[in-house]
Write a protein that holds these residues in place. Structure first.
Motif, PDB file in Angstrom:
ATOM      1  N   SER A  22       0.833  -1.189   0.000  1.00 40.80           N
ATOM      2  CA  SER A  22       0.000   0.000   0.000  1.00 40.80           C
ATOM      3  C   SER A  22       0.874   1.247   0.000  1.00 40.80           C
ATOM      4  CB  SER A  22      -0.903  -0.015   1.238  1.00 40.80           C
ATOM      5  OG  SER A  22      -1.787   1.058   1.215  1.00 40.80           O
ATOM      6  N   SER A  23       0.564   2.188  -0.866  1.00 39.92           N
ATOM      7  CA  SER A  23       1.302   3.445  -0.939  1.00 39.92           C
ATOM      8  C   SER A  23       0.872   4.359   0.203  1.00 39.92           C
ATOM      9  CB  SER A  23       1.036   4.135  -2.273  1.00 39.92           C
ATOM     10  OG  SER A  23       1.535   5.453  -2.244  1.00 39.92           O
ATOM     11  N   THR A  26      -0.583   7.739  -1.838  1.00 37.49           N
ATOM     12  CA  THR A  26      -1.810   7.674  -2.630  1.00 37.49           C
ATOM     13  C   THR A  26      -2.833   6.671  -2.107  1.00 37.49           C
ATOM     14  OG1 THR A  26      -0.936   5.970  -4.107  1.00 37.49           O
ATOM     15  CG2 THR A  26      -0.538   8.293  -4.716  1.00 37.49           C
ATOM     16  N   GLU A  28      -2.848   3.625  -2.954  1.00 38.40           N
ATOM     17  CA  GLU A  28      -2.978   2.556  -3.940  1.00 38.40           C
ATOM     18  C   GLU A  28      -2.496   1.243  -3.339  1.00 38.40           C
ATOM     19  OE1 GLU A  28      -1.980   2.422  -8.486  1.00 38.40           O
ATOM     20  OE2 GLU A  28      -0.164   1.967  -7.345  1.00 38.40           O
ATOM     21  N   GLN A  29      -3.242   0.176  -3.609  1.00 39.39           N
ATOM     22  CA  GLN A  29      -2.898  -1.136  -3.091  1.00 39.39           C
ATOM     23  C   GLN A  29      -2.636  -2.114  -4.231  1.00 39.39           C
ATOM     24  OE1 GLN A  29      -5.053  -2.453   0.565  1.00 39.39           O
ATOM     25  NE2 GLN A  29      -6.520  -0.910  -0.147  1.00 39.39           N
ATOM     26  N   VAL A  30      -1.583  -2.905  -4.078  1.00 38.56           N
ATOM     27  CA  VAL A  30      -1.227  -3.909  -5.064  1.00 38.56           C
ATOM     28  C   VAL A  30      -1.077  -5.242  -4.342  1.00 38.56           C
ATOM     29  CG1 VAL A  30       0.485  -4.645  -6.760  1.00 38.56           C
ATOM     30  CG2 VAL A  30      -0.029  -2.222  -6.494  1.00 38.56           C
ATOM     31  N   GLU A  43       4.139  -8.668  -8.472  1.00 36.34           N
ATOM     32  CA  GLU A  43       2.843  -8.004  -8.516  1.00 36.34           C
ATOM     33  C   GLU A  43       1.846  -8.853  -9.293  1.00 36.34           C
ATOM     34  OE1 GLU A  43       1.201  -4.183 -10.849  1.00 36.34           O
ATOM     35  OE2 GLU A  43       2.945  -3.796  -9.562  1.00 36.34           O
ATOM     36  N   VAL A  46      -3.879  -4.899  -9.057  1.00 37.08           N
ATOM     37  CA  VAL A  46      -4.199  -3.713  -8.277  1.00 37.08           C
ATOM     38  C   VAL A  46      -5.513  -3.987  -7.556  1.00 37.08           C
ATOM     39  CG1 VAL A  46      -4.787  -1.259  -8.380  1.00 37.08           C
ATOM     40  CG2 VAL A  46      -3.006  -2.171  -9.860  1.00 37.08           C
ATOM     41  N   ARG A  48      -8.563  -2.163  -5.934  1.00 35.44           N
ATOM     42  CA  ARG A  48      -9.234  -0.864  -5.828  1.00 35.44           C
ATOM     43  C   ARG A  48     -10.487  -0.928  -4.962  1.00 35.44           C
ATOM     44  NH1 ARG A  48      -7.717  -0.707 -11.732  1.00 35.44           N
ATOM     45  NH2 ARG A  48      -9.382  -2.244 -11.813  1.00 35.44           N
ATOM     46  N   ASN A  49     -10.999  -2.146  -4.766  1.00 39.37           N
ATOM     47  CA  ASN A  49     -12.219  -2.270  -3.973  1.00 39.37           C
ATOM     48  C   ASN A  49     -12.312  -3.680  -3.382  1.00 39.37           C
ATOM     49  OD1 ASN A  49     -13.253  -3.984  -6.080  1.00 39.37           O
ATOM     50  ND2 ASN A  49     -13.796  -2.142  -7.210  1.00 39.37           N
ATOM     51  N   TRP A  71       3.933  -1.106   3.689  1.00 33.85           N
ATOM     52  CA  TRP A  71       3.845   0.265   3.195  1.00 33.85           C
ATOM     53  C   TRP A  71       5.141   0.678   2.595  1.00 33.85           C
ATOM     54  CZ3 TRP A  71       1.181  -1.459   7.366  1.00 33.85           C
ATOM     55  CH2 TRP A  71      -0.178  -1.207   7.392  1.00 33.85           C
TER      56      TRP A  71
END
Length: 71
Positions: A22-23, A26, A28-30, A43, A46, A48-49, A71
């Motif tokens: 997780s960034s 931002t 953003e989670q990968v 990776e 992504v 997103r939800n 993180w």
């Protein structure tokens, strides 16, 4: 129109652990897998939800408690 074929990544339970990166900036989670010997992160997708998280868990036969967050 050509469709890009999704490439499946095998999950080696002995040498890899599931991780969500997780960034801090931002959010953003990968989702992916981290090699426990080398620390190399692969990776997968992504997140997103909650639907995408559920898809990742289902695809690799995981439960949320199996995943660590970085993180």
């Amino acid at each position: 129109m050509f469709r890009k074929k999704k490439r499946e990544t095998a999950f080696d339970r002995e040498n890899q652990k599931p991780v969500i990166r997780s960034s801090i900036c931002t959010g953003e989670q990968v989702a992916g897998f981290k090699d426990i010997n080398t620390g190399r992160f692969t990776e997968i997708m992504v997140i997103r939800n909650e639907k995408e998280m559920s898809e990742f868990l289902r695809k690799y036969n995981l439960v949320k408690t199996d995943i660590t967050k970085e993180w």
